[in-house]
Design an enzyme around this catalytic site. Structure first.
Site, PDB file in Angstrom:
ATOM      1  N   TYR A  33     -39.967  49.609 -42.363  1.00 60.81           N
ATOM      2  CA  TYR A  33     -40.333  48.326 -42.957  1.00 60.81           C
ATOM      3  C   TYR A  33     -41.020  47.434 -41.940  1.00 60.81           C
ATOM      4  O   TYR A  33     -41.013  47.728 -40.728  1.00 60.81           O
ATOM      5  CB  TYR A  33     -39.097  47.637 -43.552  1.00 60.81           C
ATOM      6  CG  TYR A  33     -38.146  47.002 -42.539  1.00 60.81           C
ATOM      7  CD1 TYR A  33     -37.326  47.770 -41.731  1.00 60.81           C
ATOM      8  CD2 TYR A  33     -38.079  45.608 -42.395  1.00 60.81           C
ATOM      9  CE1 TYR A  33     -36.465  47.183 -40.813  1.00 60.81           C
ATOM     10  CE2 TYR A  33     -37.217  45.017 -41.486  1.00 60.81           C
ATOM     11  CZ  TYR A  33     -36.410  45.807 -40.691  1.00 60.81           C
ATOM     12  OH  TYR A  33     -35.561  45.230 -39.785  1.00 60.81           O
ATOM     13  N   ARG A  52     -47.604  48.716 -35.784  1.00 58.79           N
ATOM     14  CA  ARG A  52     -46.234  49.191 -35.584  1.00 58.79           C
ATOM     15  C   ARG A  52     -45.776  49.999 -36.796  1.00 58.79           C
ATOM     16  O   ARG A  52     -45.064  50.998 -36.641  1.00 58.79           O
ATOM     17  CB  ARG A  52     -45.288  48.022 -35.318  1.00 58.79           C
ATOM     18  CG  ARG A  52     -43.878  48.499 -34.978  1.00 58.79           C
ATOM     19  CD  ARG A  52     -42.981  47.373 -34.552  1.00 58.79           C
ATOM     20  NE  ARG A  52     -42.813  46.396 -35.602  1.00 58.79           N
ATOM     21  CZ  ARG A  52     -42.201  45.223 -35.460  1.00 58.79           C
ATOM     22  NH1 ARG A  52     -41.690  44.892 -34.271  1.00 58.79           N
ATOM     23  NH2 ARG A  52     -42.079  44.387 -36.449  1.00 58.79           N
ATOM     24  N   ARG A 100     -31.417  64.931 -53.767  1.00 53.99           N
ATOM     25  CA  ARG A 100     -30.753  64.629 -52.495  1.00 53.99           C
ATOM     26  C   ARG A 100     -30.600  65.880 -51.647  1.00 53.99           C
ATOM     27  O   ARG A 100     -30.014  66.876 -52.086  1.00 53.99           O
ATOM     28  CB  ARG A 100     -29.385  63.995 -52.762  1.00 53.99           C
ATOM     29  CG  ARG A 100     -28.693  63.505 -51.509  1.00 53.99           C
ATOM     30  CD  ARG A 100     -27.406  62.753 -51.828  1.00 53.99           C
ATOM     31  NE  ARG A 100     -26.798  62.264 -50.595  1.00 53.99           N
ATOM     32  CZ  ARG A 100     -26.005  63.000 -49.810  1.00 53.99           C
ATOM     33  NH1 ARG A 100     -25.711  64.243 -50.148  1.00 53.99           N
ATOM     34  NH2 ARG A 100     -25.495  62.490 -48.695  1.00 53.99           N
ATOM     35  N   LYS A 147     -38.769  51.087 -36.644  1.00 56.26           N
ATOM     36  CA  LYS A 147     -38.272  50.013 -37.527  1.00 56.26           C
ATOM     37  C   LYS A 147     -37.849  50.623 -38.858  1.00 56.26           C
ATOM     38  O   LYS A 147     -38.556  50.555 -39.862  1.00 56.26           O
ATOM     39  CB  LYS A 147     -39.344  48.928 -37.689  1.00 56.26           C
ATOM     40  CG  LYS A 147     -38.791  47.610 -38.210  1.00 56.26           C
ATOM     41  CD  LYS A 147     -39.775  46.489 -37.985  1.00 56.26           C
ATOM     42  CE  LYS A 147     -39.400  45.211 -38.686  1.00 56.26           C
ATOM     43  NZ  LYS A 147     -38.206  44.549 -38.165  1.00 56.26           N
ATOM     44  N   GLU A 179     -30.607  43.759 -27.672  1.00 57.91           N
ATOM     45  CA  GLU A 179     -31.316  42.781 -28.504  1.00 57.91           C
ATOM     46  C   GLU A 179     -30.347  42.129 -29.478  1.00 57.91           C
ATOM     47  O   GLU A 179     -29.160  42.479 -29.510  1.00 57.91           O
ATOM     48  CB  GLU A 179     -32.498  43.429 -29.231  1.00 57.91           C
ATOM     49  CG  GLU A 179     -32.128  44.651 -30.025  1.00 57.91           C
ATOM     50  CD  GLU A 179     -33.336  45.436 -30.562  1.00 57.91           C
ATOM     51  OE1 GLU A 179     -34.436  44.870 -30.672  1.00 57.91           O
ATOM     52  OE2 GLU A 179     -33.143  46.618 -30.906  1.00 57.91           O
ATOM     53  N   LEU A 204     -36.358  47.427 -30.440  1.00 56.94           N
ATOM     54  CA  LEU A 204     -37.562  47.330 -31.260  1.00 56.94           C
ATOM     55  C   LEU A 204     -38.650  46.636 -30.428  1.00 56.94           C
ATOM     56  O   LEU A 204     -38.367  45.660 -29.726  1.00 56.94           O
ATOM     57  CB  LEU A 204     -37.289  46.511 -32.528  1.00 56.94           C
ATOM     58  CG  LEU A 204     -38.475  46.523 -33.488  1.00 56.94           C
ATOM     59  CD1 LEU A 204     -38.618  47.881 -34.162  1.00 56.94           C
ATOM     60  CD2 LEU A 204     -38.342  45.431 -34.537  1.00 56.94           C
TER      61      LEU A 204
HETATM   62  N1  PLP Z   1     -35.195  43.589 -32.788  1.00 57.90           N
HETATM   63  C1  PLP Z   1     -34.697  43.922 -33.975  1.00 57.90           C
HETATM   64  C2  PLP Z   1     -33.511  44.825 -34.021  1.00 57.90           C
HETATM   65  C3  PLP Z   1     -35.259  43.435 -35.160  1.00 57.90           C
HETATM   66  O1  PLP Z   1     -34.736  43.785 -36.348  1.00 57.90           O
HETATM   67  C4  PLP Z   1     -36.370  42.558 -35.068  1.00 57.90           C
HETATM   68  C5  PLP Z   1     -36.989  42.016 -36.268  1.00 57.90           C
HETATM   69  O2  PLP Z   1     -36.591  42.277 -37.385  1.00 57.90           O
HETATM   70  C6  PLP Z   1     -36.861  42.219 -33.801  1.00 57.90           C
HETATM   71  C7  PLP Z   1     -36.264  42.766 -32.684  1.00 57.90           C
HETATM   72  C8  PLP Z   1     -38.020  41.300 -33.657  1.00 57.90           C
HETATM   73  O3  PLP Z   1     -39.217  41.948 -33.983  1.00 57.90           O
HETATM   74  P1  PLP Z   1     -40.475  41.141 -34.526  1.00 57.90           P
HETATM   75  O4  PLP Z   1     -40.780  40.103 -33.498  1.00 57.90           O
HETATM   76  O5  PLP Z   1     -41.545  42.153 -34.623  1.00 57.90           O
HETATM   77  O6  PLP Z   1     -40.069  40.549 -35.829  1.00 57.90           O
END
Ligand code: PLP
Length: 285
Positions: A33, A52, A100, A147, A179, A204
């Site tokens: 996503y 991305r 499935r 993501k 994070e 991420l």
């Molecule tokens: N880290 C995680 C785990 C996230 O889910 C997100 C955004 O949803 C981010 C970092 C920040 O990423 P972005 O700046 O691309 O939204």
């Protein structure tokens, strides 16, 4: 007026939109996503999000070229149909629909859904107040750079944080901060350096993180990309999180320990303004 969403080629009222119960996104979290912010009716960093997305699809081996449909046009279509001036557009692509099976079938038609959400992003009470975060062990899988929609653990940890009176969680792996539940984590040292974890499979690769680092560098800030511990973050002068919809969000306490004087600091306030100002100059309409 009901919200108009997009599912597999059609714009529909949200109440009448649906996907198969056999969708692999639903059964396996076999989906990726993106969330793109909208301010002043324009899309923030649209192209970086699409890059991305392409990478995430490639890493999961979902055989779909995002350039094969007009994703920009669909974002604009949702914005216009919903009269969205400020908020977000969510995009999800799953491997598709199949009986499935743990074996990932080949040649499926991916399921594509997008919806918009109106939200105040710029005038944010949380940004005025700053966030209280707690820390928890990072028990997510080892490919956090993709993501995917597997968001159960960060969702549980955010719920625990809010249930305990905090705002969010910063996750910790081997003693260092990875994070937030849905944001990248950063600190500013007493001598004004911006410390942020470097890019790897651990986190991420935030689009907002990348933009903020560029703007901070241009503004003359020294940046160190390396892991930092919870103790180092608690001793920092300021701390903040970044994400597409939170922009630059001050963090004013970690595990109950105030950061600096426990109030939103000047540098983070400036970085937030700088991010909003620069994003506004580069919107896609
Ligand atoms: N880290 C995680 C785990 C996230 O889910 C997100 C955004 O949803 C981010 C970092 C920040 O990423 P972005 O700046 O691309 O939204």
């Amino acid at each position: 007026m009901s919200r108009i969403v997009y599912v597999n080629g059609a714009y529909l009222p949200a109440e009448s939109a649906g996907i198969s119960i056999f969708d692999r996104g639903l059964l396996f979290g076999d989906a990726v996503y993106e969330v793109t912010a909208v301010i002043d009716g324009g899309l923030v960093d649209f192209h970086a999000h699409q890059q991305r997305l392409r990478r995430s699809l490639g890493e999961l081996g979902i055989d779909f070229d995002p350039a094969s449909i007009d994703l920009m046009g669909i974002h604009q279509g949702l914005r216009d149909r919903n009269g969205l001036d400020e908020g977000l557009i969510y995009l999800q692509i799953s491997r598709g629909v199949a009986d499935r099976d743990f074996l990932q079938p080949e040649g499926l038609e991916p399921s594509i859904l997008l919806f918009s959400q109106a939200l105040p992003l710029i005038d944010s009470p949380a940004a005025e107040r700053g966030l209280a975060v707690i820390t928890r062990e990072d028990l997510r899988w080892g490919r956090r750079d993709i993501k995917t929609t597997q968001l159960l653990y960060p969702s549980m940890m955010k719920t625990e944080a809010v249930g305990g009176g905090a705002d969010d969680v910063w996750m910790v792996d081997n003693g260092t901060v990875t994070e937030g539940s849905s944001s990248n984590a950063h600190i500013l040292t007493a001598d004004g350096r911006l410390i942020t974890r470097g890019l790897s499979h651990d986190i991420l690769h935030g689009i907002t993180r990348a933009a903020v680092l560029d703007y901070a560098r241009e503004a003359g800030l020294e940046i160190e990309e390396r892991p930092f511990t919870v103790a180092e973050a608690q001793q920092a002068r300021e701390a903040f999180a970044t994400s597409a919809t939170a922009f630059v969000m001050p963090v004013v306490s970690i595990d109950g320990q105030p950061i600096g004087d426990g109030r939103v600091g000047e540098s983070v306030r400036r970085l937030r303004s700088l991010y909003i100002e620069r994003s506004r100059e580069r919107l896609t309409f």
